[in-house]
Design a protein around this motif. Structure first.
Motif, PDB file in Angstrom:
ATOM      1  N   GLN A  13      11.415  34.163 -25.605  1.00  0.00           N
ATOM      2  CA  GLN A  13      12.002  33.553 -24.418  1.00  0.00           C
ATOM      3  C   GLN A  13      12.953  32.449 -24.855  1.00  0.00           C
ATOM      4  O   GLN A  13      12.555  31.521 -25.566  1.00  0.00           O
ATOM      5  N   ILE A  14      14.202  32.575 -24.426  1.00  0.00           N
ATOM      6  CA  ILE A  14      15.238  31.581 -24.744  1.00  0.00           C
ATOM      7  C   ILE A  14      15.623  30.893 -23.440  1.00  0.00           C
ATOM      8  O   ILE A  14      16.249  31.519 -22.579  1.00  0.00           O
ATOM      9  N   PRO A  15      15.246  29.650 -23.248  1.00  0.00           N
ATOM     10  CA  PRO A  15      15.581  28.983 -21.984  1.00  0.00           C
ATOM     11  C   PRO A  15      17.077  28.754 -21.872  1.00  0.00           C
ATOM     12  O   PRO A  15      17.724  28.338 -22.832  1.00  0.00           O
ATOM     13  N   PRO A  16      17.647  29.012 -20.696  1.00  0.00           N
ATOM     14  CA  PRO A  16      19.080  28.772 -20.505  1.00  0.00           C
ATOM     15  C   PRO A  16      19.339  27.307 -20.156  1.00  0.00           C
ATOM     16  O   PRO A  16      19.952  26.994 -19.147  1.00  0.00           O
ATOM     17  N   SER A  17      18.874  26.416 -21.019  1.00  0.00           N
ATOM     18  CA  SER A  17      18.914  24.993 -20.671  1.00  0.00           C
ATOM     19  C   SER A  17      19.015  24.120 -21.916  1.00  0.00           C
ATOM     20  O   SER A  17      18.751  24.580 -23.034  1.00  0.00           O
ATOM     21  N   ARG A  18      19.407  22.863 -21.663  1.00  0.00           N
ATOM     22  CA  ARG A  18      19.475  21.809 -22.682  1.00  0.00           C
ATOM     23  C   ARG A  18      20.370  22.186 -23.860  1.00  0.00           C
ATOM     24  O   ARG A  18      20.150  21.744 -24.995  1.00  0.00           O
ATOM     25  N   ALA A  19      21.381  23.017 -23.614  1.00  0.00           N
ATOM     26  CA  ALA A  19      22.330  23.411 -24.651  1.00  0.00           C
ATOM     27  C   ALA A  19      23.572  23.959 -23.983  1.00  0.00           C
ATOM     28  O   ALA A  19      23.543  24.370 -22.821  1.00  0.00           O
ATOM     29  N   ASP A  20      24.682  23.962 -24.718  1.00  0.00           N
ATOM     30  CA  ASP A  20      25.875  24.630 -24.222  1.00  0.00           C
ATOM     31  C   ASP A  20      25.631  26.141 -24.220  1.00  0.00           C
ATOM     32  O   ASP A  20      24.834  26.659 -25.017  1.00  0.00           O
ATOM     33  N   TYR A  21      26.355  26.855 -23.362  1.00  0.00           N
ATOM     34  CA  TYR A  21      26.105  28.292 -23.292  1.00  0.00           C
ATOM     35  C   TYR A  21      26.434  28.983 -24.610  1.00  0.00           C
ATOM     36  O   TYR A  21      25.765  29.961 -24.986  1.00  0.00           O
ATOM     37  N   ALA A  22      27.421  28.497 -25.341  1.00  0.00           N
ATOM     38  CA  ALA A  22      27.772  29.132 -26.615  1.00  0.00           C
ATOM     39  C   ALA A  22      26.566  29.176 -27.553  1.00  0.00           C
ATOM     40  O   ALA A  22      26.348  30.174 -28.253  1.00  0.00           O
TER      41      ALA A  22
END
Length: 264
Positions: A13-22
């Motif tokens: 599971q990779i959360p779509p958060s706390r990082a740039d989308y790249a």
């Protein structure tokens, strides 16, 4: 999703958060290249954890992008809250991502649990019983809509349902290909036996439902205990900003050893 009796699958599971989308795209592509069986995100509007502030991207938009930027792993939300979208629309979204990905979508569904998040976005947040009822209604509508769409999904889209209570487990018995639970050890085994009984009540073979749990630690120590309890898929978690995949590498090596195939 193809499974064989006795095989074990490893997801992340990779959360779509706390990082740039790249960065999120890069780690999803790396997990795909390493051989993860499935790459999941989640369906929230804010990062999980004590601090809800921070970068965060919408679940299904990210899945549409992953459908193009990955090529091997199945993809999906762990899980998508059924009260956040019209169920027929959600079926259409899932069908579309299924086609874009070449038939790699797992449709993960749940009743939701963050009341403040739902309120912030203007959604009603009912009682636990109401939310389970909405989940059941959504499952029926999604299955019906899948049969009506043109074109239909590329395959029978695997449905993953996150559930632990008896009423929700009954929905798993009727509709799910994968059962996702936070239960552990003896509690997991008890709930798994309960699911078996519910499957028999509705005339279904319990072996057709993959048991899936979150896990961590050394796979050669933890993994055998999970397999003894009937777990068929394990999901690891990685967090921003590091998105460390070393644990995934170890579990994939263990998976290949267990499944009797070369690693790498």
């Amino acid at each position: 999703m193809t499974t064989t009796a006795g095989t074990i699958r490893v997801a992340i599971q990779i959360p779509p958060s706390r990082a740039d989308y790249a960065a999120i795209r890069r780690v999803a592509a790396e997990a795909d290249a390493l051989g993860a069986d499935a790459v999941f995100n989640w369906d929230h509007f804010f990062p999980l954890g004590r601090n809800p502030d921070g970068k965060h991207f919408e679940c299904w938009t990210v899945l549409g992008a992953w459908a193009e930027s990955t090529s091997r792993a199945e993809i999906g939300a762990l899980v998508s809250c059924v009260s956040y979208r019209n169920a027929d629309l959600l079926a259409d979204m899932a069908r579309t991502v299924d086609h874009i990905s070449g038939g790699r979508l797992i449709l993960g569904l749940g009743a939701g649990f963050r009341e403040w998040e739902a309120t912030e976005y203007g959604y009603e947040f009912g009682s636990p019983a109401q939310r389970v009822r909405e989940l059941g209604e959504a499952l029926q509508r999604i299955e019906r809509r899948f049969a009506q769409l043109n074109p239909r999904p590329t395959r029978k889209v695997p449905i993953l349902v996150a559930a632990d209570g008896p009423k929700a487990l009954r929905l798993v018995a009727r509709h799910a290909d994968i059962w996702q639970t936070f239960a552990e050890d003896d509690v997991f085994s008890a709930k798994s036996r309960q699911l078996d009984s519910l499957c028999h009540e509705v005339g279904r073979d319990p072996a057709t439902i993959v048991r899936s749990v979150f896990t961590e630690g050394d796979p050669w120590t933890v993994g055998p205990r999970l397999r003894e309890r009937g777990v068929g898929m394990v999901t690891l978690m990685t967090r921003a900003p590091d998105f460390d995949l070393d644990e995934l590498r170890r579990w994939l090596a263990w998976r290949d050893e267990q499944n009797g195939r070369p690693h790498g």
